[in-house]
Write a protein that holds these residues in place. Structure first.
Motif, PDB file in Angstrom:
ATOM      1  N   PHE A   1       0.955  -1.334  -0.170  1.00 30.23           N
ATOM      2  CA  PHE A   1       0.137  -0.014  -0.001  1.00 30.23           C
ATOM      3  C   PHE A   1       0.672   0.867  -0.008  1.00 30.23           C
TER       4      PHE A   1
ATOM      5  N   LYS B   1       4.813   3.430  -0.958  1.00 27.07           N
ATOM      6  CA  LYS B   1       5.669   3.738  -1.654  1.00 27.07           C
ATOM      7  C   LYS B   1       6.619   3.723  -0.861  1.00 27.07           C
TER       8      LYS B   1
ATOM      9  N   SER C   1      10.391   2.754   0.773  1.00 27.19           N
ATOM     10  CA  SER C   1      11.179   1.177   1.926  1.00 27.19           C
ATOM     11  C   SER C   1      11.063   1.896   3.306  1.00 27.19           C
TER      12      SER C   1
ATOM     13  N   VAL D   1      -4.376   3.250   2.622  1.00 24.59           N
ATOM     14  CA  VAL D   1      -5.222   1.874   2.993  1.00 24.59           C
ATOM     15  C   VAL D   1      -4.694   1.760   4.695  1.00 24.59           C
TER      16      VAL D   1
ATOM     17  N   ALA E   1       3.663   9.178   7.903  1.00 24.37           N
ATOM     18  CA  ALA E   1       2.986  10.482   6.750  1.00 24.37           C
ATOM     19  C   ALA E   1       1.970  10.374   6.362  1.00 24.37           C
ATOM     20  N   ILE E   2       0.558  11.241   6.332  1.00 25.45           N
ATOM     21  CA  ILE E   2      -0.235  11.572   5.718  1.00 25.45           C
ATOM     22  C   ILE E   2      -0.515  12.892   4.762  1.00 25.45           C
TER      23      ILE E   2
ATOM     24  N   LEU F   1       8.911  11.165  -0.931  1.00 28.48           N
ATOM     25  CA  LEU F   1       9.502   9.112  -0.981  1.00 28.48           C
ATOM     26  C   LEU F   1      10.939   9.635  -1.417  1.00 28.48           C
TER      27      LEU F   1
ATOM     28  N   GLY G   1      11.074   5.903   2.138  1.00 29.49           N
ATOM     29  CA  GLY G   1       9.561   6.416   2.931  1.00 29.49           C
ATOM     30  C   GLY G   1       9.908   6.775   3.873  1.00 29.49           C
TER      31      GLY G   1
ATOM     32  N   ASP H   1       7.219   9.002   5.812  1.00 23.61           N
ATOM     33  CA  ASP H   1       6.950   7.580   7.150  1.00 23.61           C
ATOM     34  C   ASP H   1       7.773   7.539   7.858  1.00 23.61           C
TER      35      ASP H   1
ATOM     36  N   GLY I   1       2.533  14.115   0.362  1.00 23.66           N
ATOM     37  CA  GLY I   1       1.805  12.131   1.335  1.00 23.66           C
ATOM     38  C   GLY I   1       1.385  11.624   0.434  1.00 23.66           C
TER      39      GLY I   1
ATOM     40  N   GLU J   1       2.489  11.286  -2.502  1.00 27.44           N
ATOM     41  CA  GLU J   1       3.371  10.145  -3.508  1.00 27.44           C
ATOM     42  C   GLU J   1       4.075   8.722  -2.726  1.00 27.44           C
ATOM     43  N   LEU J   2       3.348   8.991  -1.726  1.00 26.71           N
ATOM     44  CA  LEU J   2       3.894   7.669  -0.199  1.00 26.71           C
ATOM     45  C   LEU J   2       2.683   6.756  -1.217  1.00 26.71           C
ATOM     46  N   ILE J   3       1.602   7.269  -1.013  1.00 28.84           N
ATOM     47  CA  ILE J   3       0.962   5.861  -1.595  1.00 28.84           C
ATOM     48  C   ILE J   3       1.024   5.097  -3.064  1.00 28.84           C
ATOM     49  N   ARG J   4       1.159   4.049  -3.037  1.00 27.17           N
ATOM     50  CA  ARG J   4       1.683   3.089  -4.167  1.00 27.17           C
ATOM     51  C   ARG J   4       0.001   2.894  -4.727  1.00 27.17           C
TER      52      ARG J   4
ATOM     53  N   GLU K   1      -0.090  -1.586  -9.359  1.00 27.91           N
ATOM     54  CA  GLU K   1       0.939  -1.446  -8.544  1.00 27.91           C
ATOM     55  C   GLU K   1       1.235  -2.473  -7.416  1.00 27.91           C
ATOM     56  N   ASP K   2       0.098  -2.831  -6.567  1.00 30.01           N
ATOM     57  CA  ASP K   2       0.770  -3.491  -5.807  1.00 30.01           C
ATOM     58  C   ASP K   2       0.081  -5.105  -5.811  1.00 30.01           C
TER      59      ASP K   2
END
Lengths: 248, 248
Positions: free
Chosen positions: A161, A163, A165, B108, B169-170, B178, B198, B201, B235, B237-240, B244-245
């Motif tokens: 969920f 991106k 590491s 998610v 990080a939201i 990222l 990340g 995060d 924030g 850009e951290l969502i996959r 792609e998951d």
């Protein structure tokens, strides 16, 4: 109106490259730094694996047919794939250029945590028993320095969920791994909404900010004045059992 | 033999309880603290939601039949379940006493991040647009103090495979979300093995160590001297992406 309540320090340390042929242990090396009582020492797994000579020479590996088949799909060397399979209990998902496995330790991660950037010397799996390694390092440090410390071995892992590491704790000793706060109350006397905190993972991630990539030469981080419980913990307690996981 | 390379400080701050009826903005409040250039300010989402009056009064909610049915399965109040559904794009998994959803933001997480410990006043969803909130707070602080800072809004979330919640990080502004390190080399001149970090995060998790539970009265953390890039990040850009998951 605004009041300082906690001041935690995160100190990134450069150490000599570890080959496994040192005449000193990691505990002896780390104890050269002026540690304080209740310091948490976070060590990159790669350093622990190397110091334990947990590197597999490439020409000793005979890839199976399964590894050869998979290596084509994944674009990895058959020897690397063989080590990934050897290190795993089972395959959880197959990605375009990675396998997510459950490792023999129980971690669910890409490529069994095996270091793909193998040198001429070999391929590097995760430490065999990170909790045991963390415990040995901690006992060694406590013996030499006379100070009570915590030790965490961390690694960078990808996540569903999200991106990128993120640092996680694969081995823990002397400090809480999973912090159970059930029954504690908040400011309003209500039960805390989050009752289990992955505190050792948060500490591992804290260290990762400073380590960046462990190969940058900062594989050792001291976290000082962390407001966390120093009761005995393990990395194992952070692993969610397969049957309790809605994503397995 | 051991050399200090980085010294990062993580300062936990107590602030007055936020109700949303303050005569000052969060930026004005935070600027009362002696900030330094390149400080990263991490704020618990609950404070941001409350300051934005993003609290839904319970008696204004009319639970649908779906919410009523689900509430029995989950052991939650129908009004809470209705807010969880209203905040979500889709249900990802159903657990014994939680729903994992994709929120309207794309996160998610369990129960759409909705705060279940609703007070008499209402039920608290996540901030509507955390990146926008982070950006507004940052701009406000920079205007008042004349110093360039980063702002991260964090929350505690559970994770597949691992027990315990962990700060993420939201919302992000002024600092990398990222960190793409593709092409960078390690000490041996090899490409870095982890190419996407990340980092926001990891910074959010760092702050969470010090916050503990935001209701403990430390919902604001300053991270000083973090060795991270201050280029513009989000924030989001951290969502996959779902497609792609391998776990969606």
């Amino acid at each position: 109106m605004i009041k300082e309540r906690v001041k935690m320090e995160v100190i990134g340390l450069e150490i000599p490259l570890i080959s496994g042929n040192e005449e000193y242990t990691l505990a002896e090396l780390i104890s050269k730094y002026p540690l304080e009582e209740n310091d948490i020492i976070v060590i990159a797994e790669t350093v622990v694996s190397k110091s334990e000579k947990n590197v597999i020479l490439k020409d000793t590996i005979k890839p199976s047919n399964e590894a050869i088949e998979l290596s084509k799909k994944l674009g990895k060397e058959p020897e690397v794939v063989q080590v990934i399979l050897d290190e795993s209990n089972e395959t959880v998902r197959l990605g375009p250029n990675f396998i997510v496995t459950e490792t023999k330790h129980g971690f669910v991660c890409a490529n069994s945590g095996v270091d793909e950037s193998n040198t001429s010397k070999g391929i590097k799996p995760l430490p065999k028993n990170p909790d045991k390694s963390a415990n040995e390092i901690r006992k060694g440090i406590e013996e030499i320095t006379g100070k009570k410390v915590g030790v965490i071995i961390n690694d960078s892992m990808g996540r569903p969920f999200r991106k990128g590491s993120c640092g996680v704790a694969i081995g823990v000793s002397g400090v809480c791994g999973l912090w159970d706060r059930k029954g504690e109350k908040d400011l309003f006397g209500r039960e805390l909404k989050t009752t289990e905190v992955g505190i050792a993972d948060e500490l591992a991630a804290t260290a990762s900010v400073v380590m960046g990539q462990s190969d940058e030469g900062i594989p050792l981080v001291i976290i000082r004045n962390a407001p966390v419980p120093f009761k005995e913990g393990t990395g194992k307690e952070l692993i969610r059992k397969k049957e309790e996981d809605v994503f397995r």
